[in-house]
Enzyme design. Structure first.
Site, PDB file in Angstrom:
ATOM      1  N   HIS A 184       0.847  -1.253  -0.108  1.00  0.00           N
ATOM      2  CA  HIS A 184       0.305   0.039   0.435  1.00  0.00           C
ATOM      3  C   HIS A 184       0.859   0.898  -0.300  1.00  0.00           C
ATOM      4  O   HIS A 184       2.172   1.102   0.038  1.00  0.00           O
ATOM      5  CB  HIS A 184      -0.998   0.233   1.096  1.00  0.00           C
ATOM      6  CG  HIS A 184       0.015   0.304   2.351  1.00  0.00           C
ATOM      7  ND1 HIS A 184       0.200   1.018   2.666  1.00  0.00           N
ATOM      8  CD2 HIS A 184       0.005  -1.083   3.281  1.00  0.00           C
ATOM      9  CE1 HIS A 184       0.666   0.926   4.206  1.00  0.00           C
ATOM     10  NE2 HIS A 184       0.559  -0.048   4.762  1.00  0.00           N
ATOM     11  N   CYS A 195       3.753  -4.352   6.999  1.00  0.00           N
ATOM     12  CA  CYS A 195       3.095  -4.612   5.286  1.00  0.00           C
ATOM     13  C   CYS A 195       4.471  -3.916   3.857  1.00  0.00           C
ATOM     14  O   CYS A 195       5.584  -3.398   4.585  1.00  0.00           O
ATOM     15  CB  CYS A 195       2.104  -3.098   5.334  1.00  0.00           C
ATOM     16  SG  CYS A 195       0.026  -3.533   5.737  1.00  0.00           S
TER      17      CYS A 195
END
Length: 219
Positions: A184, A195
């Site tokens: 992301h 992430c």
């Protein structure tokens, strides 16, 4: 009164016109007469008039065509015109990054997305060839490491937020685990909670080009 001032014959007029031309053009090219002494070697003496000079002289003297034809064998050959300079080659267009092969890595050719944790880089592949990147990225900090191994894209959410972290924005989220790990948009200068953070451009490209079921390899 008759006297000796008769009009010169046409032959004599021609001879008078040809004489200076023969002197200009023929000395160095005159045939050798039997028994004559060879001309001395003048070394670096400047050469005689060029063919262009002689043609110009004949033009100014308005020498008839038949006389030009008669003295042609005595004249130096016309200087060949220089060949035109070749046109410059067009500047080579700036080459795009070659898509011949992915960067050297253990990432298999079957993977669609590759993540190099130690190199802080990630890229996309198509049929084993580089499609995008490598792009800089950040990943999980100690204690919250990004998992290594082979994964599959599970879902995509364009305007995602993290409920675990006070609704922190996660634009262009592409999940590859069921535990909240995703590609992301985010700061690539700060480690994440697991992430893979990308720049806006890279995150948007990953979101648009990764599909559910695509293979992700992290090492």
């Amino acid at each position: 009164m008759t006297g000796n001032h008769r009009k010169p014959s046409r032959l004599r007029r021609i001879a008078r016109m040809v004489a200076p031309l023969a002197v200009i053009a023929g000395l160095a090219m005159a045939p050798t007469v039997a028994g004559a002494q060879p001309l001395p070697d003048f070394g670096n003496v400047a050469p005689g008039p060029s063919r262009a000079d002689i043609d110009g002289l004949m033009d100014r003297a308005q020498v008839p065509g038949e006389i030009r034809d008669a003295v042609e064998p005595l004249l130096p050959k016309p200087e060949p015109k220089p060949a035109p300079a070749p046109a410059p080659a067009p500047a080579p267009a700036q080459e795009e990054r070659a898509a011949d092969a992915p960067p050297e890595s253990p990432c298999p050719a079957t993977a669609r997305a590759c993540v190099d944790l130690s190199g802080n880089r990630t890229w996309l592949q198509q049929d084993g060839k580089l499609l995008y990147g490598p792009a800089g990225m950040s990943h999980g900090k100690p204690g919250q490491e990004t998992p290594k191994g082979s994964f599959k894209v599970t879902r995509k959410v364009k305007d995602e937020i993290s409920r675990e972290f006070n609704n922190a924005p996660m634009p262009y989220a592409v999940y590859f685990t069921n535990n909240g790990h995703a590609f992301h948009e985010g700061s690539t200068g700060v480690q994440s909670a697991g992430c893979v953070r990308l720049s806006h451009e890279a995150a948007k490209f990953f979101f648009e080009n990764l599909q559910v079921g695509d293979s992700v390899y992290i090492y």
